[in-house]
Design an enzyme around this catalytic site. Structure first.
Site, PDB file in Angstrom:
ATOM      1  N   ASP A  80       0.845  -1.191   0.000  1.00 45.06           N
ATOM      2  CA  ASP A  80       0.000   0.000   0.000  1.00 45.06           C
ATOM      3  C   ASP A  80       0.894   1.260   0.000  1.00 45.06           C
ATOM      4  O   ASP A  80       2.059   1.198   0.406  1.00 45.06           O
ATOM      5  CB  ASP A  80      -0.872  -0.068   1.277  1.00 45.06           C
ATOM      6  CG  ASP A  80      -2.136   0.762   1.176  1.00 45.06           C
ATOM      7  OD1 ASP A  80      -2.372   1.370   0.130  1.00 45.06           O
ATOM      8  OD2 ASP A  80      -2.887   0.795   2.173  1.00 45.06           O
ATOM      9  N   HIS A  81       0.341   2.384  -0.420  1.00 43.92           N
ATOM     10  CA  HIS A  81       1.036   3.688  -0.475  1.00 43.92           C
ATOM     11  C   HIS A  81       2.555   3.650  -0.359  1.00 43.92           C
ATOM     12  O   HIS A  81       3.116   3.721   0.720  1.00 43.92           O
ATOM     13  CB  HIS A  81       0.467   4.627   0.579  1.00 43.92           C
ATOM     14  CG  HIS A  81      -0.978   4.890   0.332  1.00 43.92           C
ATOM     15  ND1 HIS A  81      -1.423   5.729  -0.663  1.00 43.92           N
ATOM     16  CD2 HIS A  81      -2.081   4.383   0.924  1.00 43.92           C
ATOM     17  CE1 HIS A  81      -2.738   5.733  -0.661  1.00 43.92           C
ATOM     18  NE2 HIS A  81      -3.170   4.922   0.273  1.00 43.92           N
ATOM     19  N   ASP A 102       2.335   6.007  -4.946  1.00 44.67           N
ATOM     20  CA  ASP A 102       1.505   7.150  -4.591  1.00 44.67           C
ATOM     21  C   ASP A 102       2.219   8.462  -4.888  1.00 44.67           C
ATOM     22  O   ASP A 102       3.018   8.956  -4.104  1.00 44.67           O
ATOM     23  CB  ASP A 102       1.124   7.072  -3.110  1.00 44.67           C
ATOM     24  CG  ASP A 102       0.154   8.181  -2.716  1.00 44.67           C
ATOM     25  OD1 ASP A 102      -0.065   9.111  -3.522  1.00 44.67           O
ATOM     26  OD2 ASP A 102      -0.378   8.127  -1.592  1.00 44.67           O
ATOM     27  N   HIS A 215      -9.957   4.316  -1.975  1.00 43.60           N
ATOM     28  CA  HIS A 215      -9.199   4.404  -0.714  1.00 43.60           C
ATOM     29  C   HIS A 215     -10.039   5.140   0.315  1.00 43.60           C
ATOM     30  O   HIS A 215     -11.018   5.801  -0.024  1.00 43.60           O
ATOM     31  CB  HIS A 215      -7.896   5.166  -0.941  1.00 43.60           C
ATOM     32  CG  HIS A 215      -6.861   4.332  -1.630  1.00 43.60           C
ATOM     33  ND1 HIS A 215      -5.696   3.969  -1.030  1.00 43.60           N
ATOM     34  CD2 HIS A 215      -6.850   3.773  -2.861  1.00 43.60           C
ATOM     35  CE1 HIS A 215      -4.984   3.227  -1.866  1.00 43.60           C
ATOM     36  NE2 HIS A 215      -5.666   3.095  -2.991  1.00 43.60           N
ATOM     37  N   GLY A 216      -9.590   5.059   1.582  1.00 40.93           N
ATOM     38  CA  GLY A 216     -10.286   5.811   2.631  1.00 40.93           C
ATOM     39  C   GLY A 216     -11.713   5.331   2.808  1.00 40.93           C
ATOM     40  O   GLY A 216     -12.628   6.127   2.976  1.00 40.93           O
ATOM     41  N   GLY A 217     -11.926   4.018   2.782  1.00 39.92           N
ATOM     42  CA  GLY A 217     -13.280   3.477   2.916  1.00 39.92           C
ATOM     43  C   GLY A 217     -13.854   3.629   4.316  1.00 39.92           C
ATOM     44  O   GLY A 217     -15.075   3.652   4.485  1.00 39.92           O
ATOM     45  N   ASN A 239      -8.772   0.823   6.548  1.00 39.02           N
ATOM     46  CA  ASN A 239      -7.678   0.712   7.513  1.00 39.02           C
ATOM     47  C   ASN A 239      -8.080   1.308   8.864  1.00 39.02           C
ATOM     48  O   ASN A 239      -8.027   0.632   9.885  1.00 39.02           O
ATOM     49  CB  ASN A 239      -6.414   1.396   6.957  1.00 39.02           C
ATOM     50  CG  ASN A 239      -5.168   1.075   7.796  1.00 39.02           C
ATOM     51  OD1 ASN A 239      -5.259   0.447   8.847  1.00 39.02           O
ATOM     52  ND2 ASN A 239      -4.011   1.504   7.350  1.00 39.02           N
ATOM     53  N   THR A 240      -8.517   2.569   8.885  1.00 41.21           N
ATOM     54  CA  THR A 240      -8.799   3.232  10.167  1.00 41.21           C
ATOM     55  C   THR A 240      -9.775   2.430  11.031  1.00 41.21           C
ATOM     56  O   THR A 240      -9.569   2.295  12.241  1.00 41.21           O
ATOM     57  CB  THR A 240      -9.369   4.646   9.921  1.00 41.21           C
ATOM     58  OG1 THR A 240      -8.548   5.299   8.943  1.00 41.21           O
ATOM     59  CG2 THR A 240      -9.368   5.469  11.190  1.00 41.21           C
TER      60      THR A 240
HETATM   61 ZN   LIG Z   1      -5.077   4.603   0.826  1.00 38.89          ZN
END
Ligand SMILES: [Zn+2]
Length: 288
Positions: A80-81, A102, A215-217, A239-240
């Site tokens: 990832d990133h 990224d 991203h940022g789901g 992720n969060t």
């Molecule tokens: Zn991401």
């Protein structure tokens, strides 16, 4: 077993999305793998540069591939990133199934140039590694937010256009694209994240000609996910929400067992909390 490429193309045809969940340790890995197994759906494990540094780049690959081999299960690993060609090389050489370069914060021409170098390196390696790139900055950390991350592009006028996306994919030769579509990394503490631009997703998927990744789901409303997947999202990153569940589980485990010192008796609580999140998200993404 199908390749990751085939699994993504299947997901697009079925109008479902593959869940991509990040890990920092084996607790989350087991939680995510068990959830996927319960629902019989393919899964992608993500490790960012920071997460790779903690687990070990080669060690992360060994963990995921050992599950794939032992259970003959479609579980894949994505770097990832990643912000430099050097770190991309490390991931490709270690055996990752996919990598993300990224360059979203760079001017578009610079982003194209650097992404192209990544694609060329992967091609030369002779390995079947998917390359994803980012267009439109959406913040960089998977954390709890009080405000929109500085510099993040969420207003319609700042989001990538069909022309940007078309040019980007054609010039770089990437396999997957993550455009900014109103999403942000991280999630708001007491409120849902901003709405996604569903029509834009549909138009960008057509313009890109390659599958799109969201991203940022974390923090996105259920109905927004359903619409975004229908519009052309093939992979969703969470992720969060995993990190929040991990912390809650650890705290519960510690306070329920004041004198306990065996990690394997505390950590299952974190695993259970993470499983709740992953199961719920996988059901939604896979229309179960
Ligand atoms: Zn991401």
């Amino acid at each position: 077993m199908q390749s990751l490429r085939e699994i993504i193309s299947d997901a697009e045809q079925k109008k479902v999305a593959i869940g991509h969940f990040n890990i920092s340790d084996i607790t989350a890995l087991h939680a995510i793998f068990e959830s996927a197994q319960e629902l019989s759906v393919p899964i992608i494990i993500g490790v960012s540069e920071g997460e790779r540094e903690f687990i070990g780049t080669k060690q992360a690959v060994a963990l995921v591939k050992s599950l794939r081999e032992q259970y003959d299960y479609p579980i894949f690993i994505n770097a990832d990133h990643t912000y430099s060609l050097e770190k991309i090389k490390e991931a490709v050489d270690a055996g990752f199934d996919a990598v993300i370069f990224d360059g979203a914060k760079l001017p578009i021409e610079e982003n194209i140039k650097k992404t192209k170098e990544v694609v060329e390196y992967v091609k030369k390696s002779g390995k079947d590694v998917l390359v994803e790139a980012e267009i439109g900055y959406i913040g960089a950390s998977s954390k709890l937010l009080d405000a929109i991350p500085e510099g993040a592009k969420i207003e319609e006028k700042d989001l990538p256009t069909e022309a940007d996306v078309k040019k980007f994919v054609q010039e770089t030769g990437i396999d997957l694209l993550a455009p900014a579509v109103g999403n942000i990394h991280g999630m708001f503490k007491g409120a849902p994240n901003p709405n996604l631009q569903i029509e834009l997703i549909k138009n960008l998927r057509d313009a890109a000609g390659v599958p799109l990744v969201l991203h940022g789901g974390s923090g996105i409303k259920d109905e927004q996910f359903t619409e975004a997947i229908k519009a052309g999202i093939a992979i969703v990153h969470i992720n969060t929400e995993i990190r929040v569940a991990w912390r809650k589980g650890i705290e519960t485990g510690l306070s329920a067992n004041k004198d306990e010192i065996a990690p394997y008796k505390i950590l299952p609580q974190a695993k259970e909390e993470i499983k709740k999140v992953v199961l719920q998200r996988l059901k939604l993404f896979n229309n179960i």
